[in-house]
Design a protein around this motif. Structure first.
Motif, PDB file in Angstrom:
ATOM      1  N   ASP A  39      78.506  48.437  54.844  1.00  0.00           N
ATOM      2  CA  ASP A  39      79.518  47.811  53.834  1.00  0.00           C
ATOM      3  C   ASP A  39      79.106  47.204  52.558  1.00  0.00           C
ATOM      4  O   ASP A  39      78.213  46.759  52.647  1.00  0.00           O
ATOM      5  CB  ASP A  39      80.640  47.260  55.054  1.00  0.00           C
ATOM      6  N   LYS A  40      79.638  47.328  51.730  1.00  0.00           N
ATOM      7  CA  LYS A  40      79.372  46.759  50.361  1.00  0.00           C
ATOM      8  C   LYS A  40      79.466  45.097  50.523  1.00  0.00           C
ATOM      9  O   LYS A  40      78.533  44.352  50.045  1.00  0.00           O
ATOM     10  CB  LYS A  40      80.368  46.550  49.286  1.00  0.00           C
ATOM     11  N   ALA A  41      80.386  44.603  51.593  1.00  0.00           N
ATOM     12  CA  ALA A  41      80.115  42.764  51.470  1.00  0.00           C
ATOM     13  C   ALA A  41      78.666  42.535  52.638  1.00  0.00           C
ATOM     14  O   ALA A  41      78.089  42.159  52.143  1.00  0.00           O
ATOM     15  CB  ALA A  41      80.986  42.297  51.901  1.00  0.00           C
ATOM     16  N   THR A  42      78.138  43.124  52.484  1.00  0.00           N
ATOM     17  CA  THR A  42      77.115  42.910  54.065  1.00  0.00           C
ATOM     18  C   THR A  42      75.940  43.064  52.812  1.00  0.00           C
ATOM     19  O   THR A  42      75.765  42.869  52.790  1.00  0.00           O
ATOM     20  CB  THR A  42      77.031  43.595  55.221  1.00  0.00           C
ATOM     21  N   VAL A  43      75.535  44.261  52.349  1.00  0.00           N
ATOM     22  CA  VAL A  43      74.589  44.402  51.100  1.00  0.00           C
ATOM     23  C   VAL A  43      74.456  43.719  49.663  1.00  0.00           C
ATOM     24  O   VAL A  43      73.214  42.998  50.103  1.00  0.00           O
ATOM     25  CB  VAL A  43      75.145  46.213  50.669  1.00  0.00           C
ATOM     26  N   LYS A  44      75.648  43.285  49.383  1.00  0.00           N
ATOM     27  CA  LYS A  44      76.572  42.524  48.699  1.00  0.00           C
ATOM     28  C   LYS A  44      75.625  41.339  49.269  1.00  0.00           C
ATOM     29  O   LYS A  44      74.939  40.228  48.142  1.00  0.00           O
ATOM     30  CB  LYS A  44      77.052  42.679  47.454  1.00  0.00           C
ATOM     31  N   GLU A  45      76.053  40.032  50.278  1.00  0.00           N
ATOM     32  CA  GLU A  45      75.289  39.207  50.568  1.00  0.00           C
ATOM     33  C   GLU A  45      74.030  39.372  50.767  1.00  0.00           C
ATOM     34  O   GLU A  45      73.171  38.105  50.454  1.00  0.00           O
ATOM     35  CB  GLU A  45      76.563  39.263  51.923  1.00  0.00           C
TER      36      GLU A  45
END
Length: 80
Positions: A4-10
């Protein structure tokens, strides 16, 4: 693999904090010491604390390298 985008961004924003920068050997060596084959090689313990982060980074880097332009890939390397 799909993330998911949030996991990759973090992960990308915090990856630089997991890398140790203490493993530098910045001391003067003359040529006689450098080419001396009689010395025993130094052994270093491998730090296994960040194995999962390194695997995740390598997976992301492979995906980015495959689908991004060279400029975008270099930018992702700089961000990490």
């Amino acid at each position: 693999m799909r993330y998911d985008k949030a996991t990759v961004k973090e992960f990308i924003l915090n990856y630089h904090k997991t890398i140790e920068k203490d493993n530098t050997c910045d001391y003067d060596i003359d040529t006689d010491e450098f080419f001396n084959v009689n010395d025993q090689a130094e052994t270093h313990d491998i730090d296994n604390n960040n194995v999962e982060e390194s695997i995740f980074y390598n997976e992301l880097d492979a995906i980015i390298e495959r689908i991004a332009t060279e400029k975008e890939h270099n930018l992702s390397l700089l961000i990490c």
